[in-house]
Design a protein around this motif. Structure first.
Motif, PDB file in Angstrom:
ATOM      1  N   LYS A   2       5.733  37.991   4.031  1.00 10.71           N
ATOM      2  CA  LYS A   2       5.141  36.830   4.557  1.00 10.71           C
ATOM      3  C   LYS A   2       3.991  36.919   5.204  1.00 10.71           C
ATOM      4  O   LYS A   2       3.687  37.910   5.972  1.00 10.71           O
ATOM      5  N   THR A   3       3.030  36.588   4.888  1.00 11.95           N
ATOM      6  CA  THR A   3       1.739  36.424   5.610  1.00 11.95           C
ATOM      7  C   THR A   3       1.420  35.219   6.402  1.00 11.95           C
ATOM      8  O   THR A   3       1.802  34.204   6.022  1.00 11.95           O
ATOM      9  N   LEU A   4       1.053  35.384   7.657  1.00 10.97           N
ATOM     10  CA  LEU A   4       1.063  34.440   8.630  1.00 10.97           C
ATOM     11  C   LEU A   4      -0.340  34.042   8.864  1.00 10.97           C
ATOM     12  O   LEU A   4      -0.508  32.719   9.382  1.00 10.97           O
ATOM     13  N   GLY A   5      -1.481  34.901   8.589  1.00 11.63           N
ATOM     14  CA  GLY A   5      -2.652  34.479   8.682  1.00 11.63           C
ATOM     15  C   GLY A   5      -3.405  35.761   8.621  1.00 11.63           C
ATOM     16  O   GLY A   5      -3.034  36.856   8.015  1.00 11.63           O
ATOM     17  N   TRP A   6      -4.921  35.742   9.082  1.00 16.95           N
ATOM     18  CA  TRP A   6      -5.687  36.648   9.173  1.00 16.95           C
ATOM     19  C   TRP A   6      -6.468  36.907  10.395  1.00 16.95           C
ATOM     20  O   TRP A   6      -6.523  35.958  10.938  1.00 16.95           O
ATOM     21  N   MET A   7      -6.975  38.188  10.705  1.00 23.56           N
ATOM     22  CA  MET A   7      -7.776  38.602  11.785  1.00 23.56           C
ATOM     23  C   MET A   7      -8.968  39.302  11.251  1.00 23.56           C
ATOM     24  O   MET A   7      -9.020  40.047  10.359  1.00 23.56           O
ATOM     25  N   ALA A   8     -10.111  38.480  11.750  1.00 20.66           N
ATOM     26  CA  ALA A   8     -11.457  39.048  11.200  1.00 20.66           C
ATOM     27  C   ALA A   8     -12.347  39.641  12.337  1.00 20.66           C
ATOM     28  O   ALA A   8     -12.677  38.928  13.167  1.00 20.66           O
ATOM     29  N   LEU A   9     -12.690  40.953  12.281  1.00 13.96           N
ATOM     30  CA  LEU A   9     -13.571  41.560  13.235  1.00 13.96           C
ATOM     31  C   LEU A   9     -14.839  41.628  12.766  1.00 13.96           C
ATOM     32  O   LEU A   9     -15.270  42.379  11.621  1.00 13.96           O
ATOM     33  N   LEU A  31      -1.917  30.200   8.762  1.00 13.44           N
ATOM     34  CA  LEU A  31      -1.466  29.420   7.554  1.00 13.44           C
ATOM     35  C   LEU A  31      -0.570  28.565   8.163  1.00 13.44           C
ATOM     36  O   LEU A  31       0.308  28.901   9.032  1.00 13.44           O
ATOM     37  N   ASP A  32      -0.247  27.635   7.561  1.00 16.44           N
ATOM     38  CA  ASP A  32       0.765  26.563   7.761  1.00 16.44           C
ATOM     39  C   ASP A  32       2.078  27.091   7.504  1.00 16.44           C
ATOM     40  O   ASP A  32       2.345  28.181   6.639  1.00 16.44           O
ATOM     41  N   GLU A  33       3.178  26.408   7.381  1.00 14.61           N
ATOM     42  CA  GLU A  33       4.761  26.932   7.264  1.00 14.61           C
ATOM     43  C   GLU A  33       4.766  27.086   5.762  1.00 14.61           C
ATOM     44  O   GLU A  33       5.489  27.863   5.287  1.00 14.61           O
ATOM     45  N   ASN A  34       4.117  26.214   4.942  1.00 14.70           N
ATOM     46  CA  ASN A  34       4.468  26.263   3.556  1.00 14.70           C
ATOM     47  C   ASN A  34       3.167  27.197   2.917  1.00 14.70           C
ATOM     48  O   ASN A  34       3.037  27.201   1.498  1.00 14.70           O
ATOM     49  N   ASP A  35       2.567  27.887   3.600  1.00 13.70           N
ATOM     50  CA  ASP A  35       1.212  28.340   2.856  1.00 13.70           C
ATOM     51  C   ASP A  35       0.216  27.521   2.043  1.00 13.70           C
ATOM     52  O   ASP A  35      -0.231  27.853   1.179  1.00 13.70           O
ATOM     53  N   VAL A  36       0.124  26.417   2.183  1.00 10.66           N
ATOM     54  CA  VAL A  36      -0.714  25.410   1.802  1.00 10.66           C
ATOM     55  C   VAL A  36      -2.073  25.389   2.400  1.00 10.66           C
ATOM     56  O   VAL A  36      -3.176  25.294   1.712  1.00 10.66           O
ATOM     57  N   CYS A  37      -2.149  25.403   3.467  1.00 13.58           N
ATOM     58  CA  CYS A  37      -3.275  25.200   4.326  1.00 13.58           C
ATOM     59  C   CYS A  37      -3.501  26.291   5.205  1.00 13.58           C
ATOM     60  O   CYS A  37      -2.661  26.752   6.179  1.00 13.58           O
ATOM     61  N   CYS A  38      -4.920  26.536   5.347  1.00 13.22           N
ATOM     62  CA  CYS A  38      -5.385  27.774   6.252  1.00 13.22           C
ATOM     63  C   CYS A  38      -6.548  27.279   7.321  1.00 13.22           C
ATOM     64  O   CYS A  38      -7.528  26.507   6.677  1.00 13.22           O
ATOM     65  N   HIS A  55     -11.813  31.020   1.590  1.00 12.63           N
ATOM     66  CA  HIS A  55     -11.847  32.437   0.889  1.00 12.63           C
ATOM     67  C   HIS A  55     -10.719  33.201   1.149  1.00 12.63           C
ATOM     68  O   HIS A  55     -10.060  33.699   0.193  1.00 12.63           O
ATOM     69  N   LEU A  56     -10.245  33.098   2.434  1.00 11.45           N
ATOM     70  CA  LEU A  56      -8.970  33.815   2.722  1.00 11.45           C
ATOM     71  C   LEU A  56      -7.922  33.443   2.020  1.00 11.45           C
ATOM     72  O   LEU A  56      -6.758  34.084   1.415  1.00 11.45           O
ATOM     73  N   HIS A  57      -7.698  32.020   1.793  1.00  6.75           N
ATOM     74  CA  HIS A  57      -6.566  31.690   1.069  1.00  6.75           C
ATOM     75  C   HIS A  57      -6.550  31.873  -0.246  1.00  6.75           C
ATOM     76  O   HIS A  57      -5.388  32.000  -0.907  1.00  6.75           O
ATOM     77  N   THR A  58      -7.627  31.907  -0.739  1.00  7.74           N
ATOM     78  CA  THR A  58      -7.807  32.142  -2.276  1.00  7.74           C
ATOM     79  C   THR A  58      -7.967  33.727  -2.723  1.00  7.74           C
ATOM     80  O   THR A  58      -7.816  34.065  -4.006  1.00  7.74           O
ATOM     81  N   PHE A  59      -8.364  34.539  -1.866  1.00  8.58           N
ATOM     82  CA  PHE A  59      -8.599  35.867  -2.206  1.00  8.58           C
ATOM     83  C   PHE A  59      -7.236  36.815  -2.250  1.00  8.58           C
ATOM     84  O   PHE A  59      -6.865  37.273  -1.054  1.00  8.58           O
ATOM     85  N   ALA A  60      -6.721  36.952  -3.291  1.00  7.13           N
ATOM     86  CA  ALA A  60      -5.231  37.443  -3.542  1.00  7.13           C
ATOM     87  C   ALA A  60      -5.268  38.764  -2.753  1.00  7.13           C
ATOM     88  O   ALA A  60      -4.274  39.131  -1.908  1.00  7.13           O
ATOM     89  N   PRO A  61      -6.329  39.921  -2.963  1.00 10.00           N
ATOM     90  CA  PRO A  61      -5.932  41.144  -2.140  1.00 10.00           C
ATOM     91  C   PRO A  61      -5.953  41.334  -0.806  1.00 10.00           C
ATOM     92  O   PRO A  61      -5.285  41.852  -0.110  1.00 10.00           O
ATOM     93  N   GLY A  62      -6.609  40.036  -0.352  1.00 13.19           N
ATOM     94  CA  GLY A  62      -6.320  40.050   1.150  1.00 13.19           C
ATOM     95  C   GLY A  62      -5.353  39.622   1.687  1.00 13.19           C
ATOM     96  O   GLY A  62      -5.066  39.790   3.017  1.00 13.19           O
ATOM     97  N   TRP A  63      -4.195  39.097   1.102  1.00 15.76           N
ATOM     98  CA  TRP A  63      -2.866  38.688   1.541  1.00 15.76           C
ATOM     99  C   TRP A  63      -2.015  39.897   1.780  1.00 15.76           C
ATOM    100  O   TRP A  63      -1.249  39.784   2.592  1.00 15.76           O
ATOM    101  N   THR A  64      -2.415  41.042   1.345  1.00 18.51           N
ATOM    102  CA  THR A  64      -1.625  42.202   1.346  1.00 18.51           C
ATOM    103  C   THR A  64      -2.305  43.444   2.139  1.00 18.51           C
ATOM    104  O   THR A  64      -1.604  44.478   2.407  1.00 18.51           O
ATOM    105  N   GLN A  65      -3.513  43.579   2.297  1.00 14.76           N
ATOM    106  CA  GLN A  65      -4.202  44.712   2.445  1.00 14.76           C
ATOM    107  C   GLN A  65      -5.561  44.353   3.331  1.00 14.76           C
ATOM    108  O   GLN A  65      -5.950  43.228   3.198  1.00 14.76           O
TER     109      GLN A  65
END
Length: 442
Positions: free
Chosen positions: A179-186, A93-100, A132-142
């Protein structure tokens, strides 16, 4: 005789089948338990290995300041190899969580980043997954587990998974506090429920190490940027002090001496009197310019005057040093957002050049707002023009061009022999609108 009798095994037809079946069952259960223990031990060792790699790499970033890109490359390679998976991708994510955006991918033993050749040609649906990652709310925390054809995934991602034989996708958020910085997908092929649970635990644990390293790297970069900014400000202040203590004070002393000479010798020959007056004007002009340079190098005060007032003050001061008529035409101007100093510096240099070198009969300074263009500042004279056959490029023109580039403006110099010169600055401020324009306001 009894001992001999008991040592002889019973005939096969006298062995209880139920006892044999019980022994085999116990043997099979023991074998399965041993297999599970070996498998659990292998997975525990694998997790310990991944964790040790992650911790060591994170320490390298924290202590030695290693490149964060190199850290993630080593990290996700270890993760993919030890988890027997196909690929791993990292979105940030960017610094303002606007763009992924996708930052890095490790696919079939090769790394891909926006800087590598062939990044644009990758068939991976980066934008669809990022959205999808930016808009899928559950994925921001778990951590979220997807099947390859999971209905929650975008169609483009499901088609890619089918083509790449991806059966399982584990996505872990890189979170630090709130704060969420981004995601890792395996991404993994065929997998059992037990392996899925194990991979879930692995990516959960290791994502925390990756988040810490990423956060520290960003903090360290902010510190470096601030240190560079402070160093630049200190250098500018040092130069300003040097100019003030040498040039400004020197010109002031010269001016005082010249004026004292004028007062003490009023009956000098006309030619000497004119030379003294010219020397006084030059000393005063250079003293004013030195003071302006000091003001330009200093940080801009919050209450600094607007561009129109600054231009009026500049023209007023220059008028005192020359006999060339200078006209000033200033319309209502847009908000400059702190760029007044650069624009004023360009106007000052252009006006100084016109006064000194153009042999003009008149100079016109204009500042206005033009639809579709933004701010337009011009300094025009009717003098002899710039000799374009001159092989060198004056420092003044170079300085103006550098100032214009610094604020993203366009600088144009129009000149012709005996037809004068016009220096035009065009700059469009952010969120530009013409003051008082109802259509722009709407």
């Amino acid at each position: 005789m009894d001992a001999l009798t008991t040592s002889i095994p019973p005939p096969p037809d006298l062995v209880d089948p139920r006892a044999t079946s019980s022994v085999e069952a116990r043997h099979q259960a023991l074998t399965a338990a041993l297999a599970r223990a070996v498998d659990d031990r292998r997975r525990a060792e694998c997790m310990a290995h991944i964790q040790a790699d992650a911790v060591q790499l994170a320490l390298d970033v924290l202590v030695a300041g290693e490149d964060i890109t190199g850290y993630f490359k080593a990290f996700i390679k270890s993760l993919v190899d030890n988890c027997e998976s196909h690929a791993c991708g990292v979105w940030l994510l960017d610094e303002n969580d606007v763009c992924c955006d996708m930052w890095m991918a490790y696919i079939d033993g090769a790394f891909h980043t926006p800087e590598t050749e062939g990044w644009a040609a990758l068939t991976m649906p980066r934008e669809a997954m990022a959205a999808h990652l930016h808009t899928f709310a559950p994925g921001w925390t778990q951590t979220v587990e997807y099947a390859g054809d999971d209905h929650r995934l975008p169609d483009a991602v499901r088609r890619f998974n089918a083509d790449a034989s991806v059966a399982s996708l584990l996505v872990a958020p890189l979170t630090l506090g709130q704060k969420t910085l981004g995601w890792m997908a395996l991404a993994t092929g065929c997998t059992t429920d037990c392996e899925a649970v194990w991979r879930h635990a692995v990516i959960d644990a290791t994502a925390r190490q990756a988040t810490l390293a990423l956060h520290h790297s960003r903090q360290a970069e902010r510190v470096r940027v601030e240190a560079r900014r402070q160093a630049m400000l200190e250098e500018r202040n040092r130069i300003a002090r040097d100019i003030h203590d040498t040039l400004t004070q020197g010109f002031a002393a010269i001016l005082m001496q010249l004026q004292a000479a004028q007062r003490s010798a009023p009956d000098l020959p006309p030619q000497v009197t004119r030379s003294l007056e010219t020397a006084v004007d030059l000393a005063r002009s250079h003293m004013i310019e030195a003071r302006r340079s000091v003001g330009t190098l200093r940080p801009r005060p919050a209450d600094e005057e607007e561009l129109g007032a600054s231009l009026s003050r500049l023209v007023g001061l220059v008028r005192r040093t020359t006999e060339i008529p200078i006209d000033l035409k200033v319309d209502e101007l847009p908000t400059m957002g702190g760029m007044e100093r650069e624009v004023l510096g360009i106007a000052q240099e252009a006006l100084s050049n016109a006064v000194r070198h153009s042999s003009a009969r008149r100079i016109v300074v204009r500042a206005s707002t033009v639809r579709g263009l933004g701010l337009r500042v011009s300094v025009a004279d009717d003098g002899r023009g710039i000799d374009e056959s001159h092989s060198g490029r004056g420092f003044g023109l170079t300085s103006m061009q550098e100032r214009a580039e610094r604020i993203g403006a366009a600088l144009t110099v129009v000149t012709a022999p005996r037809a004068g010169t016009e220096v035009v600055l065009a700059w469009e401020p952010p969120s530009f609108s013409i003051p008082g324009d109802r259509h722009a306001a709407q």
